[in-house]
Design a protein around this motif. Structure first.
Motif, short mmCIF file in Angstrom:
data_model
loop_
_atom_site.label_atom_id
_atom_site.label_comp_id
_atom_site.label_asym_id
_atom_site.label_seq_id
_atom_site.Cartn_x
_atom_site.Cartn_y
_atom_site.Cartn_z
N VAL A 25 0.86 -1.18 0.00
CA VAL A 25 0.00 0.00 0.00
C VAL A 25 0.89 1.23 0.00
O VAL A 25 1.92 1.26 0.67
N THR A 26 0.49 2.22 -0.75
CA THR A 26 1.21 3.49 -0.74
C THR A 26 0.19 4.61 -0.73
O THR A 26 -0.98 4.40 -1.05
N GLY A 27 0.61 5.78 -0.37
CA GLY A 27 -0.32 6.90 -0.35
C GLY A 27 0.43 8.21 -0.32
O GLY A 27 1.63 8.26 -0.09
N HIS A 28 -0.32 9.25 -0.53
CA HIS A 28 0.23 10.60 -0.53
C HIS A 28 -0.63 11.45 0.40
O HIS A 28 -1.85 11.32 0.40
N SER A 29 -0.03 12.28 1.19
CA SER A 29 -0.73 13.15 2.12
C SER A 29 -1.49 12.31 3.13
O SER A 29 -0.89 11.52 3.84
N GLY A 30 -2.82 12.41 3.16
CA GLY A 30 -3.60 11.64 4.12
C GLY A 30 -3.49 10.14 3.90
O GLY A 30 -3.46 9.37 4.84
N GLY A 31 -3.39 9.74 2.64
CA GLY A 31 -3.21 8.31 2.33
C GLY A 31 -1.88 7.79 2.84
O GLY A 31 -1.77 6.65 3.27
N GLY A 32 -0.87 8.62 2.80
CA GLY A 32 0.43 8.24 3.33
C GLY A 32 0.41 8.10 4.84
O GLY A 32 1.13 7.29 5.42
N LEU A 33 -0.44 8.89 5.48
CA LEU A 33 -0.59 8.79 6.92
C LEU A 33 -1.35 7.52 7.32
O LEU A 33 -1.02 6.88 8.30
N LYS A 34 -2.34 7.15 6.53
CA LYS A 34 -3.17 5.99 6.85
C LYS A 34 -2.48 4.67 6.53
O LYS A 34 -2.77 3.65 7.13
N GLN A 35 -1.58 4.68 5.56
CA GLN A 35 -0.95 3.45 5.07
C GLN A 35 -0.34 2.59 6.17
O GLN A 35 -0.64 1.40 6.24
N PRO A 36 0.48 3.11 7.07
CA PRO A 36 1.04 2.22 8.10
C PRO A 36 -0.02 1.70 9.07
O PRO A 36 0.10 0.59 9.58
#
Length: 69
Positions: free
Chosen positions: A52-63
């Motif tokens: 899984v990868t993400g940017h901004s909020g998605g990057g925060l939720k990923q882990p």
């Protein structure tokens, strides 16, 4: 600061959740976990190599998604 330059939409959703003793993060995290669960059921997905990868909020939720999925 102009209203269109803020993250008011995030606060709006979360403030409604707080009124009933919940949090918007609870729903966003649940959605991500269920998305991963769905992907794991697909025959074309290699369950040993899912990521899984993400940017901004998605990057925060990923882990968080990977921790609880």
């Amino acid at each position: 600061m102009k209203p269109e330059q803020t993250t008011a939409e995030h606060s709006f959703v979360n403030n409604q959740c707080l009124l009933v003793g919940s949090s918007a993060a609870r729903y966003w995290i649940w959605d991500g976990i269920r998305a991963i669960d769905y992907l794991l059921t697909r025959p074309e997905v290699d369950v040993e190599r899912i990521g899984v990868t993400g940017h901004s909020g998605g990057g925060l939720k990923q882990p968080i998604w990977l921790r609880f999925a």
